[in-house]
Structure formats: structure tokens, C-alpha cells
Motif scaffolding. Sequence first.
Motif, PDB file in Angstrom:
ATOM      1  N   PRO A 176       0.827  -1.212   0.000  1.00 35.78           N
ATOM      2  CA  PRO A 176       0.000   0.000   0.000  1.00 35.78           C
ATOM      3  C   PRO A 176       0.862   1.263   0.000  1.00 35.78           C
ATOM      4  O   PRO A 176       1.891   1.328   0.676  1.00 35.78           O
ATOM      5  CB  PRO A 176      -0.802  -0.115   1.296  1.00 35.78           C
ATOM      6  CG  PRO A 176      -0.781  -1.574   1.634  1.00 35.78           C
ATOM      7  CD  PRO A 176       0.559  -2.060   1.173  1.00 35.78           C
ATOM      8  N   ILE A 177       0.428   2.251  -0.768  1.00 32.39           N
ATOM      9  CA  ILE A 177       1.130   3.537  -0.816  1.00 32.39           C
ATOM     10  C   ILE A 177       0.289   4.624  -0.154  1.00 32.39           C
ATOM     11  O   ILE A 177       0.677   5.212   0.841  1.00 32.39           O
ATOM     12  CB  ILE A 177       1.459   3.929  -2.272  1.00 32.39           C
ATOM     13  CG1 ILE A 177       2.408   2.902  -2.894  1.00 32.39           C
ATOM     14  CG2 ILE A 177       2.072   5.327  -2.326  1.00 32.39           C
ATOM     15  CD1 ILE A 177       2.697   3.138  -4.368  1.00 32.39           C
ATOM     16  N   LEU A 215      -1.010   1.428  -5.074  1.00 33.64           N
ATOM     17  CA  LEU A 215      -0.262   0.303  -4.533  1.00 33.64           C
ATOM     18  C   LEU A 215       0.911   0.007  -5.456  1.00 33.64           C
ATOM     19  O   LEU A 215       0.887   0.352  -6.635  1.00 33.64           O
ATOM     20  CB  LEU A 215      -1.140  -0.946  -4.408  1.00 33.64           C
ATOM     21  CG  LEU A 215      -2.377  -0.825  -3.519  1.00 33.64           C
ATOM     22  CD1 LEU A 215      -3.619  -0.689  -4.389  1.00 33.64           C
ATOM     23  CD2 LEU A 215      -2.513  -2.023  -2.596  1.00 33.64           C
ATOM     24  N   ALA A 216       1.913  -0.647  -4.907  1.00 37.42           N
ATOM     25  CA  ALA A 216       3.076  -1.065  -5.683  1.00 37.42           C
ATOM     26  C   ALA A 216       3.280  -2.558  -5.474  1.00 37.42           C
ATOM     27  O   ALA A 216       2.695  -3.151  -4.562  1.00 37.42           O
ATOM     28  CB  ALA A 216       4.315  -0.292  -5.228  1.00 37.42           C
ATOM     29  N   PRO A 217       4.088  -3.189  -6.309  1.00 33.35           N
ATOM     30  CA  PRO A 217       4.390  -4.606  -6.064  1.00 33.35           C
ATOM     31  C   PRO A 217       5.031  -4.795  -4.693  1.00 33.35           C
ATOM     32  O   PRO A 217       5.796  -3.945  -4.229  1.00 33.35           O
ATOM     33  CB  PRO A 217       5.377  -4.952  -7.188  1.00 33.35           C
ATOM     34  CG  PRO A 217       5.104  -3.949  -8.264  1.00 33.35           C
ATOM     35  CD  PRO A 217       4.731  -2.688  -7.541  1.00 33.35           C
ATOM     36  N   ALA A 218       4.699  -5.890  -4.041  1.00 31.68           N
ATOM     37  CA  ALA A 218       5.313  -6.197  -2.748  1.00 31.68           C
ATOM     38  C   ALA A 218       6.830  -6.209  -2.890  1.00 31.68           C
ATOM     39  O   ALA A 218       7.371  -6.678  -3.894  1.00 31.68           O
ATOM     40  CB  ALA A 218       4.820  -7.543  -2.241  1.00 31.68           C
ATOM     41  N   GLY A 219       7.510  -5.677  -1.904  1.00 31.23           N
ATOM     42  CA  GLY A 219       8.962  -5.637  -1.944  1.00 31.23           C
ATOM     43  C   GLY A 219       9.530  -4.355  -2.508  1.00 31.23           C
ATOM     44  O   GLY A 219      10.757  -4.177  -2.544  1.00 31.23           O
ATOM     45  N   THR A 220       8.667  -3.447  -2.959  1.00 30.80           N
ATOM     46  CA  THR A 220       9.145  -2.154  -3.444  1.00 30.80           C
ATOM     47  C   THR A 220       9.874  -1.424  -2.313  1.00 30.80           C
ATOM     48  O   THR A 220       9.434  -1.447  -1.158  1.00 30.80           O
ATOM     49  CB  THR A 220       7.968  -1.298  -3.947  1.00 30.80           C
ATOM     50  OG1 THR A 220       7.332  -1.975  -5.029  1.00 30.80           O
ATOM     51  CG2 THR A 220       8.441   0.065  -4.423  1.00 30.80           C
ATOM     52  N   ALA A 221      10.965  -0.785  -2.643  1.00 29.18           N
ATOM     53  CA  ALA A 221      11.787  -0.113  -1.628  1.00 29.18           C
ATOM     54  C   ALA A 221      10.965   0.910  -0.843  1.00 29.18           C
ATOM     55  O   ALA A 221      10.211   1.686  -1.441  1.00 29.18           O
ATOM     56  CB  ALA A 221      12.972   0.576  -2.297  1.00 29.18           C
ATOM     57  N   PRO A 222      11.101   0.938   0.481  1.00 27.31           N
ATOM     58  CA  PRO A 222      10.324   1.870   1.314  1.00 27.31           C
ATOM     59  C   PRO A 222      10.497   3.330   0.917  1.00 27.31           C
ATOM     60  O   PRO A 222       9.546   4.109   0.992  1.00 27.31           O
ATOM     61  CB  PRO A 222      10.870   1.612   2.723  1.00 27.31           C
ATOM     62  CG  PRO A 222      11.374   0.210   2.681  1.00 27.31           C
ATOM     63  CD  PRO A 222      11.922   0.024   1.297  1.00 27.31           C
ATOM     64  N   GLU A 223      11.705   3.710   0.491  1.00 25.94           N
ATOM     65  CA  GLU A 223      11.909   5.111   0.126  1.00 25.94           C
ATOM     66  C   GLU A 223      11.103   5.493  -1.116  1.00 25.94           C
ATOM     67  O   GLU A 223      10.642   6.634  -1.252  1.00 25.94           O
ATOM     68  CB  GLU A 223      13.399   5.412  -0.089  1.00 25.94           C
ATOM     69  CG  GLU A 223      14.086   4.581  -1.154  1.00 25.94           C
ATOM     70  CD  GLU A 223      14.713   3.308  -0.595  1.00 25.94           C
ATOM     71  OE1 GLU A 223      15.646   2.790  -1.243  1.00 25.94           O
ATOM     72  OE2 GLU A 223      14.267   2.839   0.483  1.00 25.94           O
ATOM     73  N   VAL A 246       6.342   8.321  -3.373  1.00 26.10           N
ATOM     74  CA  VAL A 246       5.094   8.331  -4.148  1.00 26.10           C
ATOM     75  C   VAL A 246       3.916   8.720  -3.252  1.00 26.10           C
ATOM     76  O   VAL A 246       3.012   9.454  -3.671  1.00 26.10           O
ATOM     77  CB  VAL A 246       4.851   6.961  -4.806  1.00 26.10           C
ATOM     78  CG1 VAL A 246       3.517   6.949  -5.543  1.00 26.10           C
ATOM     79  CG2 VAL A 246       5.977   6.624  -5.775  1.00 26.10           C
ATOM     80  N   ALA A 247       3.925   8.255  -2.003  1.00 23.49           N
ATOM     81  CA  ALA A 247       2.855   8.613  -1.068  1.00 23.49           C
ATOM     82  C   ALA A 247       2.814  10.118  -0.838  1.00 23.49           C
ATOM     83  O   ALA A 247       1.733  10.728  -0.807  1.00 23.49           O
ATOM     84  CB  ALA A 247       3.047   7.882   0.261  1.00 23.49           C
ATOM     85  N   ALA A 248       3.983  10.724  -0.691  1.00 20.62           N
ATOM     86  CA  ALA A 248       4.038  12.173  -0.477  1.00 20.62           C
ATOM     87  C   ALA A 248       3.479  12.918  -1.680  1.00 20.62           C
ATOM     88  O   ALA A 248       2.724  13.895  -1.532  1.00 20.62           O
ATOM     89  CB  ALA A 248       5.478  12.605  -0.206  1.00 20.62           C
ATOM     90  N   GLY A 295      -3.124  10.073   3.296  1.00 24.04           N
ATOM     91  CA  GLY A 295      -2.648   9.338   4.458  1.00 24.04           C
ATOM     92  C   GLY A 295      -1.375   8.575   4.164  1.00 24.04           C
ATOM     93  O   GLY A 295      -0.874   8.553   3.036  1.00 24.04           O
ATOM     94  N   SER A 296      -0.862   7.923   5.185  1.00 26.21           N
ATOM     95  CA  SER A 296       0.409   7.212   5.091  1.00 26.21           C
ATOM     96  C   SER A 296       0.211   5.803   4.544  1.00 26.21           C
ATOM     97  O   SER A 296      -0.908   5.273   4.548  1.00 26.21           O
ATOM     98  CB  SER A 296       1.054   7.126   6.472  1.00 26.21           C
ATOM     99  OG  SER A 296       0.298   6.261   7.307  1.00 26.21           O
ATOM    100  N   PRO A 297       1.297   5.158   4.107  1.00 24.83           N
ATOM    101  CA  PRO A 297       1.204   3.758   3.689  1.00 24.83           C
ATOM    102  C   PRO A 297       0.670   2.857   4.803  1.00 24.83           C
ATOM    103  O   PRO A 297      -0.105   1.930   4.543  1.00 24.83           O
ATOM    104  CB  PRO A 297       2.654   3.404   3.330  1.00 24.83           C
ATOM    105  CG  PRO A 297       3.261   4.703   2.910  1.00 24.83           C
ATOM    106  CD  PRO A 297       2.635   5.723   3.823  1.00 24.83           C
ATOM    107  N   GLU A 298       1.073   3.138   6.035  1.00 20.46           N
ATOM    108  CA  GLU A 298       0.615   2.325   7.165  1.00 20.46           C
ATOM    109  C   GLU A 298      -0.887   2.481   7.387  1.00 20.46           C
ATOM    110  O   GLU A 298      -1.599   1.509   7.673  1.00 20.46           O
ATOM    111  CB  GLU A 298       1.377   2.716   8.435  1.00 20.46           C
ATOM    112  CG  GLU A 298       2.862   2.391   8.419  1.00 20.46           C
ATOM    113  CD  GLU A 298       3.680   3.368   7.566  1.00 20.46           C
ATOM    114  OE1 GLU A 298       4.810   3.008   7.184  1.00 20.46           O
ATOM    115  OE2 GLU A 298       3.174   4.486   7.277  1.00 20.46           O
TER     116      GLU A 298
END
Length: 227
Positions: free
Chosen positions: A22-23, A160-168, A173-175, A200-203
Motif C-alpha cells: 500500500p502507498i 499500490l506497488a508490487p510487494a517488496g518495493t523499496a520503502p523510500e 510516491v505517497a508524499a 494518508g500514510s502507507p501504514e
Amino acid sequence: ANTINPVITPNLGFDFVKDFAPISLFSTLPNIVVVHPSLGVRTVQELIKLAREKPGQLSFGSAGVGGTSHFTGELFNVMAGTNLVHVPYPGTAQAATDLLSGRVQVMFSPASTVLQFVAEGKLVALASSTLRRASVAPDLPTISEAGLPGFDTAGWFGLLAPAGTAPEIIDRVAAASNEAAKSPDVVATLAKQGFDMAGGSPEEFAAFIRDDLAKWERVASAAGLKR
């Protein structure tokens, strides 16, 4: 439908939770409960009373099996103790056409499809489906306010992005998504179509998805729709 399909379709070929990261939740699309004027009801409580008096005799149209308009109606049945019969259509426009003719009596529809008919007196709007009043119809009570506390559904749109996408990358993208969701032009354009902006945030988006999946799991079980 992303959080409904896993509940009613056992072999999707992917896991919506495990296979995606989730982004950000971008926007939501509340449904409006509308009825044909011949039904003679003007409030959610009046609809519940009539539906309980006529179990299985009133029907609600939707844009198809497994969509938000379908499951909003099923949640209504579960929480209200009613038996509105589901009639699926190929799309929202076809369902609205039969509602206007009185062939079906109730619909849980995006505002952009039905509010023009409400303004013309061809349909009666009872409430919106989210906990907060829909920005496109601020004078309309929510279903939660009108008699079913806690009722909360909406179509939603997020990134959303593929699982494992780098957190940064996720955070960047969320910002950008959250910034776009605050743009006056974006807000104004989508508001005309009945959307409410989210962000909102990815979390927070991950928690939203988990809660939505759990809700539809309960509804599908109660309505006998699990496969």
C-alpha cells in the motif's frame, strides 16, 4: 472490489494483501441510498420498517455481483435485519434505468449517477453510506446517523506497488499522492463527480485495507455469499 473479490472469489491467482505494498488512499466514493418515489418512504427508518414488513418483496439494483453497490446493499440487509433482494445489472446506468421505471425499488449508487434525478423529483435520496456526510450532498444524513450506527462503506481509489518495493520509493510516491489530493483543482474536479479526497500514510492505507477485507468477510458470511 479489490477487498470484496478475495472474499467471494477463492482462486484469484494473487493475494491482494501479500502481493501488493500500500502507498496511499487517494479518494473515496460514497454511495447514496435512493428509492423510487412510489415506495412512499422518505427516511432510512421508514425504508427499514417497510422492508421488514415485506421481506423478499423489495429489490435493490446494483452494477453487478461483487461491486461496492452490491455489498453496500448486503451490509444494509445484515445490519437492518431486512431482506432486500439483489438484482445485478451490467452497469450502474442500467440499474438506474430500472430504478427510474420502478422495476427495482432501491439502489445504493454513486452520487454522480442519481443526484440529478433526485433534483428532478424522479428519485428520493435517503442517506449516504459513509460515516462522514458526503461532500457532494452535505445536507443528506448518513446511514449511520439515520438509524444504523457504524454503517460505513464507499468505493475507494488508492495507489499500490508490487510487494517488496523499496520503502523510500513508497514514501516518495505517497508524499506526491497526498500533495495531489490537496490540490484545489483536483479536489474541485473530483468533487463534481461525488468523490471525497482521502490521503494518508502507507501504514494507514494498509490498516484501511485490512479493515475493509474483514468487514466484507463478515458481510459475505452473514449473507451466504462466500464461495
